[in-house]
Design an enzyme around this catalytic site. Structure first.
Site, PDB file in Angstrom:
ATOM      1  N   HIS A 103       8.952  26.671  -0.017  1.00 25.11           N
ATOM      2  CA  HIS A 103       7.905  27.186  -0.907  1.00 25.11           C
ATOM      3  C   HIS A 103       6.646  27.465  -0.086  1.00 25.11           C
ATOM      4  O   HIS A 103       6.215  26.626   0.712  1.00 25.11           O
ATOM      5  CB  HIS A 103       7.614  26.188  -2.018  1.00 25.11           C
ATOM      6  CG  HIS A 103       8.677  26.139  -3.064  1.00 25.11           C
ATOM      7  ND1 HIS A 103       9.073  24.972  -3.685  1.00 25.11           N
ATOM      8  CD2 HIS A 103       9.440  27.131  -3.602  1.00 25.11           C
ATOM      9  CE1 HIS A 103      10.032  25.244  -4.559  1.00 25.11           C
ATOM     10  NE2 HIS A 103      10.265  26.550  -4.537  1.00 25.11           N
ATOM     11  N   GLU A 109       3.640  25.110   0.185  1.00 25.40           N
ATOM     12  CA  GLU A 109       4.004  23.772   0.651  1.00 25.40           C
ATOM     13  C   GLU A 109       4.151  23.767   2.178  1.00 25.40           C
ATOM     14  O   GLU A 109       4.921  23.005   2.754  1.00 25.40           O
ATOM     15  CB  GLU A 109       5.291  23.324  -0.052  1.00 25.40           C
ATOM     16  CG  GLU A 109       5.113  23.252  -1.569  1.00 25.40           C
ATOM     17  CD  GLU A 109       6.395  22.936  -2.326  1.00 25.40           C
ATOM     18  OE1 GLU A 109       7.407  22.582  -1.690  1.00 25.40           O
ATOM     19  OE2 GLU A 109       6.372  23.037  -3.576  1.00 25.40           O
ATOM     20  N   HIS A 124       9.616  19.157   0.687  1.00 30.25           N
ATOM     21  CA  HIS A 124       8.730  19.881  -0.224  1.00 30.25           C
ATOM     22  C   HIS A 124       7.488  19.023  -0.462  1.00 30.25           C
ATOM     23  O   HIS A 124       7.358  17.924   0.067  1.00 30.25           O
ATOM     24  CB  HIS A 124       9.444  20.150  -1.557  1.00 30.25           C
ATOM     25  CG  HIS A 124      10.540  21.163  -1.477  1.00 30.25           C
ATOM     26  ND1 HIS A 124      10.427  22.423  -2.012  1.00 30.25           N
ATOM     27  CD2 HIS A 124      11.785  21.103  -0.931  1.00 30.25           C
ATOM     28  CE1 HIS A 124      11.537  23.098  -1.805  1.00 30.25           C
ATOM     29  NE2 HIS A 124      12.379  22.314  -1.142  1.00 30.25           N
ATOM     30  N   GLU A 155       9.864  15.014  -1.587  1.00 26.43           N
ATOM     31  CA  GLU A 155       8.573  15.554  -2.031  1.00 26.43           C
ATOM     32  C   GLU A 155       7.442  14.745  -1.388  1.00 26.43           C
ATOM     33  O   GLU A 155       7.181  13.599  -1.758  1.00 26.43           O
ATOM     34  CB  GLU A 155       8.467  15.486  -3.555  1.00 26.43           C
ATOM     35  CG  GLU A 155       9.537  16.285  -4.287  1.00 26.43           C
ATOM     36  CD  GLU A 155       9.209  17.765  -4.376  1.00 26.43           C
ATOM     37  OE1 GLU A 155       8.131  18.173  -3.880  1.00 26.43           O
ATOM     38  OE2 GLU A 155      10.025  18.517  -4.951  1.00 26.43           O
TER      39      GLU A 155
END
Length: 395
Positions: free
Chosen positions: A162, A165, A306, A365
């Site tokens: 992404h 990110e 991420h 994450e």
């Protein structure tokens, strides 16, 4: 750093002279046959750079070597043909200097140009690190994979699926540099010797899956049609901080054929700054390249990094192998991140990897807050992630 082979030299003797593990010497010189070295042949020594030194009154090779904490033989190797007993005041000689600190600066807005420059610098200093292009982005930028190690177990990491990110790339690159440094200096990371990892694991890393998107977030729209289309998708706003997609508005982590139809039904139906899964799975060159890489290498495990939330997603449709639970529990122990088995989100790289390969796959994450996370969080994120990097290689 380059040296030339002398009569009687072997890669083993060179390894001892520079105190660099023999496998790193061998793999830094893939075209050299260790059993048939020839006089004058050029050999790469990883982890060293050449500097110059001007001879002063009273200097000798022994005195210089002692001062520099290197061997006399290493001085002889980088100064071929020089007579140690005939040094002249003012004469310049070459000094091999071991690199003992990291050479890249990931604590900055880390776009694709900085990444390419850093990978070039690392490959020059550490030629046992292998680099290749696995595909190209929509705009034609190289999608670069690096490999470190010689083991049968292949562990894969990726970052910046992404666009906003991008700090995941910075964090990955900090570890890559630290790993290379520890290998050549025979050092540990968190008390663990690195050479056994090198011998047992081949680490595959794609630091930046979406270079076009990262550059868009950090540098604004490029000139030409791609920039104009992105600006239109973004509603005319020059603020691309919320942009997760590739340059043409496809969310690359919604592109994989793992319940893709479910995501397509409930996500945007046309290009958007985030969440649009495309008009079909695997339409984008970036997602295609990542799927082909997994098929080629058959990863033992895969970690997609991420942001944000400090959680680790590790399951998909009860298809993950039993050992995934053991691995994620170790990831949690060393990082403090919370393991979450299932989430109502599909078509991601982790989902597809588990579905098609039935091997452990994880979406990690990093950090807390609102994307893009500020670079001021870098050190905290890195310290928590470091344990996951290491555990992914020993679990």
């Amino acid at each position: 750093m380059e040296i030339q082979i002398r009569r009687g030299d072997t890669l083993w003797s060179i390894s001892n002279t520079f105190n660099v593990p023999l496998p790193l010497i061998i793999h830094s010189n893939p075209t050299a046959n260790p059993n048939t070295l020839s006089i004058g042949q050029t050999i790469q020594i990883p982890g060293y750079r050449i500097t110059t030194y001007t001879i002063k009154p009273g200097d000798s090779f022994y005195k210089i070597a002692t001062k520099e904490r290197i061997s006399v033989d290493s001085l002889m190797l980088v100064n071929p043909g020089m007579v140690p007993t005939a040094l002249q005041i003012g004469q310049q000689i070459r000094i091999p200097r071991r690199v003992t600190t990291t050479i890249i600066d990931p604590r900055q807005n880390y776009d694709s140009g900085i990444l390419a420059s850093d990978l070039e610098a690392l490959a020059t200093l550490y030629p046992f690190m292998r680099r290749r292009t696995i595909g190209n982005s929509v705009m034609g930028k190289d999608l670069i994979e690096v490999q470190i190690g010689n083991g049968e177990r292949i562990v894969h990491w990726n970052g910046s699926f992404h666009a906003n990110e991008w700090i995941t790339t910075s964090v990955i690159m900090e570890f890559v540099n630290s790993y290379l440094l520890a290998l050549t200096n025979n050092e540990t990371i968190r008390g663990r010797a690195m050479l056994p990892f090198y011998d047992q694991v081949t680490l595959s890393v794609v630091p930046m899956v979406d270079p076009d998107g990262v550059d868009l977030v950090l540098n604004g729209p490029p000139e030409g049609n791609f920039g104009e289309e992105a600006l239109d998708i973004n509603g005319g706003s020059l603020d691309f901080s919320g942009w997760k997609a590739n340059i043409r508005g496809v969310d690359l982590n919604n592109q994989f054929p793992a319940k893709w139809e479910v995501e397509a039904e409930r996500k945007p139906k046309s290009p958007a700054p985030r969440d649009f899964p495309g008009y079909a799975p695997l339409t984008e060159p970036e997602s295609i390249a990542m799927a082909e890489l997994a098929g080629e290498l058959s990863f033992e495990k895969m970690l997609a990094f991420h942001t944000q939330g400090e959680v680790i997603f590790w399951g998909f449709e009860n298809l993950e192998p039993p050992r995934s639970r053991t691995i994620v529990n170790e990831f949690s122990r060393v990082s403090g991140y919370e393991p979450i088995r299932y989430v109502d989100s599909f078509a991601g790289y982790k989902d597809w990897f588990i579905q098609d390969f039935r091997e452990p796959g994880f979406t990690v994450e990093l950090g807390q807050g609102i994307n893009p996370l500020p670079i001021g969080q870098f050190d905290e994120i890195y310290q928590k992630t470091l344990g996951i990097f290491l555990a992914s290689m020993y679990m």
